[in-house]
Scaffold this motif. Structure first.
Motif, PDB file in Angstrom:
ATOM      1  N   HIS A  45      49.780  37.631  35.456  1.00  0.00           N
ATOM      2  CA  HIS A  45      49.996  38.721  36.418  1.00  0.00           C
ATOM      3  C   HIS A  45      50.781  38.210  37.630  1.00  0.00           C
ATOM      4  O   HIS A  45      50.253  38.146  38.745  1.00  0.00           O
ATOM      5  CB  HIS A  45      48.645  39.297  36.864  1.00  0.00           C
ATOM      6  CG  HIS A  45      47.801  39.765  35.730  1.00  0.00           C
ATOM      7  ND1 HIS A  45      47.991  40.970  35.098  1.00  0.00           N
ATOM      8  CD2 HIS A  45      46.767  39.160  35.079  1.00  0.00           C
ATOM      9  CE1 HIS A  45      47.117  41.102  34.124  1.00  0.00           C
ATOM     10  NE2 HIS A  45      46.364  40.022  34.086  1.00  0.00           N
ATOM     11  N   PRO A  46      52.066  37.850  37.434  1.00  0.00           N
ATOM     12  CA  PRO A  46      52.840  37.234  38.515  1.00  0.00           C
ATOM     13  C   PRO A  46      53.071  38.147  39.723  1.00  0.00           C
ATOM     14  O   PRO A  46      53.336  37.655  40.816  1.00  0.00           O
ATOM     15  CB  PRO A  46      54.167  36.855  37.845  1.00  0.00           C
ATOM     16  CG  PRO A  46      54.253  37.725  36.637  1.00  0.00           C
ATOM     17  CD  PRO A  46      52.843  37.987  36.204  1.00  0.00           C
ATOM     18  N   LYS A  47      52.934  39.447  39.557  1.00  0.00           N
ATOM     19  CA  LYS A  47      53.140  40.374  40.681  1.00  0.00           C
ATOM     20  C   LYS A  47      51.841  40.756  41.377  1.00  0.00           C
ATOM     21  O   LYS A  47      51.858  41.446  42.386  1.00  0.00           O
ATOM     22  CB  LYS A  47      53.870  41.628  40.197  1.00  0.00           C
ATOM     23  CG  LYS A  47      55.276  41.325  39.740  1.00  0.00           C
ATOM     24  CD  LYS A  47      56.036  42.566  39.369  1.00  0.00           C
ATOM     25  CE  LYS A  47      57.441  42.156  38.954  1.00  0.00           C
ATOM     26  NZ  LYS A  47      58.289  43.285  38.684  1.00  0.00           N
ATOM     27  N   ALA A  48      50.718  40.309  40.844  1.00  0.00           N
ATOM     28  CA  ALA A  48      49.426  40.634  41.459  1.00  0.00           C
ATOM     29  C   ALA A  48      49.244  39.826  42.739  1.00  0.00           C
ATOM     30  O   ALA A  48      49.765  38.716  42.879  1.00  0.00           O
ATOM     31  CB  ALA A  48      48.287  40.332  40.484  1.00  0.00           C
ATOM     32  N   LYS A  49      48.491  40.389  43.665  1.00  0.00           N
ATOM     33  CA  LYS A  49      48.142  39.696  44.902  1.00  0.00           C
ATOM     34  C   LYS A  49      47.111  38.626  44.562  1.00  0.00           C
ATOM     35  O   LYS A  49      46.116  38.900  43.904  1.00  0.00           O
ATOM     36  CB  LYS A  49      47.562  40.712  45.888  1.00  0.00           C
ATOM     37  CG  LYS A  49      47.356  40.168  47.275  1.00  0.00           C
ATOM     38  CD  LYS A  49      46.975  41.283  48.225  1.00  0.00           C
ATOM     39  CE  LYS A  49      48.214  42.083  48.566  1.00  0.00           C
ATOM     40  NZ  LYS A  49      48.050  42.919  49.751  1.00  0.00           N
ATOM     41  N   LEU A  50      47.355  37.381  45.003  1.00  0.00           N
ATOM     42  CA  LEU A  50      46.459  36.259  44.739  1.00  0.00           C
ATOM     43  C   LEU A  50      45.768  35.870  46.034  1.00  0.00           C
ATOM     44  O   LEU A  50      46.446  35.541  47.018  1.00  0.00           O
ATOM     45  CB  LEU A  50      47.245  35.062  44.192  1.00  0.00           C
ATOM     46  CG  LEU A  50      48.018  35.302  42.897  1.00  0.00           C
ATOM     47  CD1 LEU A  50      48.901  34.106  42.581  1.00  0.00           C
ATOM     48  CD2 LEU A  50      47.061  35.588  41.752  1.00  0.00           C
ATOM     49  N   LEU A  51      44.428  35.891  46.025  1.00  0.00           N
ATOM     50  CA  LEU A  51      43.674  35.619  47.245  1.00  0.00           C
ATOM     51  C   LEU A  51      42.578  34.577  46.999  1.00  0.00           C
ATOM     52  O   LEU A  51      41.426  34.912  46.733  1.00  0.00           O
ATOM     53  CB  LEU A  51      43.060  36.920  47.786  1.00  0.00           C
ATOM     54  CG  LEU A  51      44.047  38.042  48.119  1.00  0.00           C
ATOM     55  CD1 LEU A  51      43.294  39.315  48.522  1.00  0.00           C
ATOM     56  CD2 LEU A  51      45.010  37.618  49.211  1.00  0.00           C
ATOM     57  N   PRO A  52      42.928  33.275  47.100  1.00  0.00           N
ATOM     58  CA  PRO A  52      41.887  32.243  47.040  1.00  0.00           C
ATOM     59  C   PRO A  52      41.240  32.111  48.417  1.00  0.00           C
ATOM     60  O   PRO A  52      41.898  31.733  49.383  1.00  0.00           O
ATOM     61  CB  PRO A  52      42.669  30.983  46.652  1.00  0.00           C
ATOM     62  CG  PRO A  52      44.055  31.219  47.172  1.00  0.00           C
ATOM     63  CD  PRO A  52      44.271  32.710  47.138  1.00  0.00           C
ATOM     64  N   VAL A  53      39.975  32.437  48.502  1.00  0.00           N
ATOM     65  CA  VAL A  53      39.274  32.472  49.789  1.00  0.00           C
ATOM     66  C   VAL A  53      38.846  31.048  50.144  1.00  0.00           C
ATOM     67  O   VAL A  53      37.733  30.612  49.828  1.00  0.00           O
ATOM     68  CB  VAL A  53      38.087  33.463  49.747  1.00  0.00           C
ATOM     69  CG1 VAL A  53      37.450  33.574  51.132  1.00  0.00           C
ATOM     70  CG2 VAL A  53      38.551  34.842  49.262  1.00  0.00           C
ATOM     71  N   ALA A  54      39.736  30.327  50.831  1.00  0.00           N
ATOM     72  CA  ALA A  54      39.550  28.907  51.129  1.00  0.00           C
ATOM     73  C   ALA A  54      38.327  28.638  51.992  1.00  0.00           C
ATOM     74  O   ALA A  54      37.714  27.579  51.876  1.00  0.00           O
ATOM     75  CB  ALA A  54      40.797  28.356  51.808  1.00  0.00           C
TER      76      ALA A  54
END
Length: 192
Positions: free
Chosen positions: A143-152
């Motif tokens: 899903h290259p267009k999906a928003k990626l949110l790694p909650v650091a």
């Protein structure tokens, strides 16, 4: 209806110290609570069954008192048949994937289906260990267009992912602890 993928777990001390040294268990729980509260019932949340995560999602979904059980999709590998947590019974949609020869192959099969079955708008990565990193890689490729949110700020694998690509992620993921506000802001285009 938009789909959001959640990859989360709470690291175990004796598995791999690189995940445990930065983990913030309270932050993981609070981030999951906030995410579920913010996204239901406006989206469909999909995640893989984890004995520390599924009960949090069940509790929050019951406490927000909305008829949103059809907005939650839990994936579970049949490798764990006979050991499924009772919390699974609280969800209307549980997808059981095929048991393979080994636990690793069985989890890979579950992840493949979980990640490929839907057109996701976002992937949220909270805490975790190897599995969260594997799911991040597979998800971002599919899903290259999906928003990626790694909650650091939850530490562990999410922090490792964030730190490896800081320039690609919002700064709020590193330091924001008011997760409800953060998710409302970062997902506003998906939530409408």
């Amino acid at each position: 209806m938009n789909y959001i993928f959640l990859s989360a777990s709470i690291p175990v001390k004796d598995r791999n110290p690189k995940y445990f040294t930065t983990v913030d268990v309270l932050a993981i729980r609070e981030a999951i609570r906030a995410l579920v509260t913010v996204v239901l019932p406006k989206t469909i949340l999909v995640w893989g069954g984890h004995p520390a995560i599924t009960p949090i999602i069940r509790t929050v979904s019951e406490n927000i008192n909305l008829n949103c059980k059809n907005h939650l999709i839990l994936y579970q590998s049949n490798w764990f048949e006979g050991k499924f947590p009772q919390d699974n019974e609280a969800f209307q949609k549980v997808v059981y994937t095929k048991k393979k020869e080994t636990i690793e192959e069985s989890l890979k099969e579950m992840r493949k289906h979980m990640i490929e079955d839907y057109a996701y708008k976002a992937g949220i990565f909270i805490g975790g260990m190897e599995g969260v990193q594997e799911e991040f890689n597979a998800f971002s490729n599919k899903h290259p267009k999906a928003k990626l949110l790694p909650v650091a700020s939850t530490g562990a694998a999410a922090k490792i992912i964030y730190d490896s690509q800081k320039e690609n992620f919002p700064k709020a993921l590193e330091c924001e602890l008011t997760y409800m506000d953060m998710f409302k802001s970062l997902l506003k285009d998906i939530l409408g």
